[in-house]
Scaffold this active site. Structure first.
Site, PDB file in Angstrom:
ATOM      1  N   VAL A 183       0.834  -1.205   0.000  1.00 46.73           N
ATOM      2  CA  VAL A 183       0.000   0.000   0.000  1.00 46.73           C
ATOM      3  C   VAL A 183       0.873   1.261   0.000  1.00 46.73           C
ATOM      4  CG1 VAL A 183      -1.661   1.329   1.369  1.00 46.73           C
ATOM      5  CG2 VAL A 183      -1.987  -1.125   1.038  1.00 46.73           C
ATOM      6  N   THR A 242      -5.611  -0.615   7.414  1.00 50.56           N
ATOM      7  CA  THR A 242      -6.962  -1.063   7.781  1.00 50.56           C
ATOM      8  C   THR A 242      -6.993  -1.258   9.292  1.00 50.56           C
ATOM      9  OG1 THR A 242      -7.151  -2.137   5.638  1.00 50.56           O
ATOM     10  CG2 THR A 242      -8.677  -2.873   7.365  1.00 50.56           C
ATOM     11  N   GLU A 263      -7.812   2.358   2.341  1.00 51.60           N
ATOM     12  CA  GLU A 263      -7.389   2.115   0.956  1.00 51.60           C
ATOM     13  C   GLU A 263      -8.167   0.935   0.379  1.00 51.60           C
ATOM     14  OE1 GLU A 263      -5.485   3.902  -1.154  1.00 51.60           O
ATOM     15  OE2 GLU A 263      -6.414   2.411  -2.431  1.00 51.60           O
ATOM     16  N   PHE A 264      -8.698   1.130  -0.823  1.00 52.86           N
ATOM     17  CA  PHE A 264      -9.505   0.075  -1.459  1.00 52.86           C
ATOM     18  C   PHE A 264      -8.814  -0.546  -2.666  1.00 52.86           C
ATOM     19  CE2 PHE A 264     -12.441   2.909   0.743  1.00 52.86           C
ATOM     20  CZ  PHE A 264     -13.148   2.005   1.519  1.00 52.86           C
ATOM     21  N   LEU A 265      -7.529  -0.228  -2.883  1.00 48.79           N
ATOM     22  CA  LEU A 265      -6.875  -0.767  -4.086  1.00 48.79           C
ATOM     23  C   LEU A 265      -6.846  -2.289  -4.049  1.00 48.79           C
ATOM     24  CD1 LEU A 265      -3.806  -1.918  -3.299  1.00 48.79           C
ATOM     25  CD2 LEU A 265      -3.285   0.493  -3.245  1.00 48.79           C
ATOM     26  N   LYS A 309     -14.225   0.296   5.617  1.00 54.20           N
ATOM     27  CA  LYS A 309     -13.220  -0.596   5.013  1.00 54.20           C
ATOM     28  C   LYS A 309     -13.481  -2.063   5.382  1.00 54.20           C
ATOM     29  CE  LYS A 309      -9.555  -2.275   3.197  1.00 54.20           C
ATOM     30  NZ  LYS A 309      -9.374  -2.412   1.769  1.00 54.20           N
ATOM     31  N   GLY A 359     -14.594 -21.034  -6.475  1.00 57.10           N
ATOM     32  CA  GLY A 359     -13.229 -21.517  -6.672  1.00 57.10           C
ATOM     33  C   GLY A 359     -12.713 -22.185  -5.416  1.00 57.10           C
ATOM     34  N   CYS A 384      -5.547  -9.423   2.950  1.00 56.10           N
ATOM     35  CA  CYS A 384      -6.628  -8.589   3.497  1.00 56.10           C
ATOM     36  C   CYS A 384      -7.865  -9.351   3.936  1.00 56.10           C
ATOM     37  CB  CYS A 384      -7.003  -7.506   2.490  1.00 56.10           C
ATOM     38  SG  CYS A 384      -5.672  -6.327   2.244  1.00 56.10           S
TER      39      CYS A 384
END
Ligand code: NAD
Length: 434
Positions: free
Chosen positions: A11, A121, A149-151, A205, A254, A261
């Site tokens: 990040v 987070t 941060e949401f990347l 988040k 899957g 995260c």
């Protein structure tokens, strides 16, 4: 603007580089001296598509530099970002040790107004704790802001440069203005900067990651039903995804979610809820389902070989927890490797980017191939654990020559079942008939 980013991992490095890209002057700080030396020499420390180019450009333009010394880095900065680890503690709650010790240090260094922004987070109430830690040593003006941060790893640069939204938690007008100014170049297309209070921002988040993890576990349970009822999860996915209320994304079944995260954030929210005297029932089930799904492929492999994997040799395509990253934290592939080795099987793995980190973590317990095809040599079956693009349309004639048994266990549902059957493969995937 002058910016300091404390913590230069996934990040921090993306944040610092992308802030430099729009003309800010950024210094990224890390306690890991080797990492800082490498970065300062122009060597990137993570694999992230598109990052290296802007990283090198901004170093050259002298807008981006790296340091180990906190004091000199924060001296000039108007805004200080904390991008520090928040790993799970023994009880599953986020460990705030790194964040609070840096906050304590900052208190000793501040000399005038600065905005301290929490990008890690962190649980609800952390902004208050950071504020208190700084105030232990400093009684001047400052503001603490929550800016989660949401990347997504693998598309982190795009996500940062063109975010769906920016969430800023602050009740201070001065900080709000600075944050608006800083993020303005990133939201020119009209995507919102959503301002809110610190606590709501911190919870946003966790709510986002937990909701996405829930979607994955839900679809994995639908896949389990499909296998028992003779339905096809791909059809069900398409059938529900076209409903706008549900949406097409994040509906693929899957071998479960992994990464740095989702597992820790779901766990931390369950723990935070329990501390607030609330039993977060859905999320507990999400965790349980994910734990089982990781090993679902292994169960299928065992069933195929009637429980005896001793002496079996498998080719494994994919080690990273998802494509386009070299991140192997909580990667399902590692749980699969562990389970298969315990059963007496051997493995040769290939991943386009994540072999070095796996070698560092588990060494010579498995073999490593130079290509996806080389991994197939001498294997009884092929296993697929990560949906890298290059695995999606392989050369099946070449596979057939190297893997005469023609058995594929696909944890990511990459191929069409009918096509595989028509080519004579024993093709076992998730939630689909075989
Ligand atoms: N990785 C992601 O995709 C992602 C996305 C959104 C949010 N987050 C959150 O962001 C935070 C950071 O995650 P990450 O994946 O970048 O972690 P990371 O482990 O990759 O990086 C953390 C960095 O902080 C450094 N560090 C530790 N203590 C320090 C100190 N006292 N001073 C300076 N540097 C120090 C470490 O050496 C490391 O380089 C976590 O809270 C994570 O949950 C991560």
């Amino acid at each position: 603007m002058k910016i300091a980013v404390i913590g230069t991992g996934y990040v921090g490095l993306v944040t610092g580089t992308c802030f430099a890209e729009t003309g800010n002057k950024v210094v990224c700080v890390d306690i890991d001296q080797a990492k800082v030396e490498k970065l300062s020499a122009g060597q990137i420390t993570i694999y992230e598509p598109g990052l290296e180019k802007i990283f090198l450009r901004n170093i050259k333009e002298e807008r981006l530099r790296f340091a180990t010394h906190l004091a000199s880095a924060v001296e000039d900065a108007e805004i200080i970002f904390l991008a520090l680890p928040t790993p799970p503690g023994a009880d599953g709650a986020a460990d705030l040790r790194y964040v609070l010790s840096v906050a304590e240090e900052l208190g000793k260094l501040l000399k005038g107004y600065k905005v301290i922004v929490n990008k890690s987070t962190v649980p609800v109430g952390t902004a208050d704790k950071v504020r208190a830690a700084i105030a232990n040593n400093y009684n001047g003006e400052f503001d603490v802001v929550s800016n989660p941060e949401f990347l997504r790893e693998g598309v982190a640069v795009d996500d940062f440069m063109k975010p769906d939204r920016v969430v800023v938690g602050t009740s201070a007008e001065r900080a709000r203005k600075l944050m608006s100014e800083l993020y303005a170049p990133y939201v020119r297309q009209g995507n919102p900067i959503i301002f809110m209070d610190e606590r709501s921002s911190e919870l946003t988040k966790y709510a986002a990651n937990s909701f996405l993890a829930t979607k994955i576990s839900f679809m994995n349970e639908i896949a389990q039903l499909c296998e028992r009822m003779g339905a096809d999860v791909d059809m069900v996915r398409r059938g529900i995804g076209s409903d706008e209320r549900i949406g097409k994304r994040f509906l693929f079944s899957g071998i479960g979610y992994g990464g740095s995260c989702f597992p820790k954030d779901v766990q931390a929210l369950v723990q935070s809820a329990s501390e607030a005297q609330y039993d977060f029932k859905i999320l507990k089930a999400v965790e349980k389902v994910n734990g089982m799904q990781e090993l679902h492929l292994v169960e299928k492999i065992k069933a195929h070989y009637t429980g005896d994997l001793k002496g079996k040799h498998f080719a494994l395509w994919g080690l990273a927890f998802k494509p386009n990253t070299d991140d192997i934290r909580e990667a399902p592939a590692l749980s699969i490797i562990d389970a298969l080795l315990k059963e007496g099987a051997t493995i040769t793995a290939y991943d386009p980017e994540a072999m070095e980190p796996v070698k560092r973590q588990i060494g010579a317990t498995i073999k490593y191939a130079l290509s996806q095809y080389q991994a197939l040599e001498g294997a009884n079956a092929l296993l697929i654990a990560t949906e890298w693009s290059e695995f999606r349309t392989p050369d099946f004639e070449r596979i057939e020559k190297l893997l005469p048994a023609k058995v594929i266990f696909d944890g990511r549902n990459l191929f069409e079942v009918a096509k595989m059957q028509s080519m004579g493969y024993r093709y076992i995937s998730i939630g689909r008939p075989h």
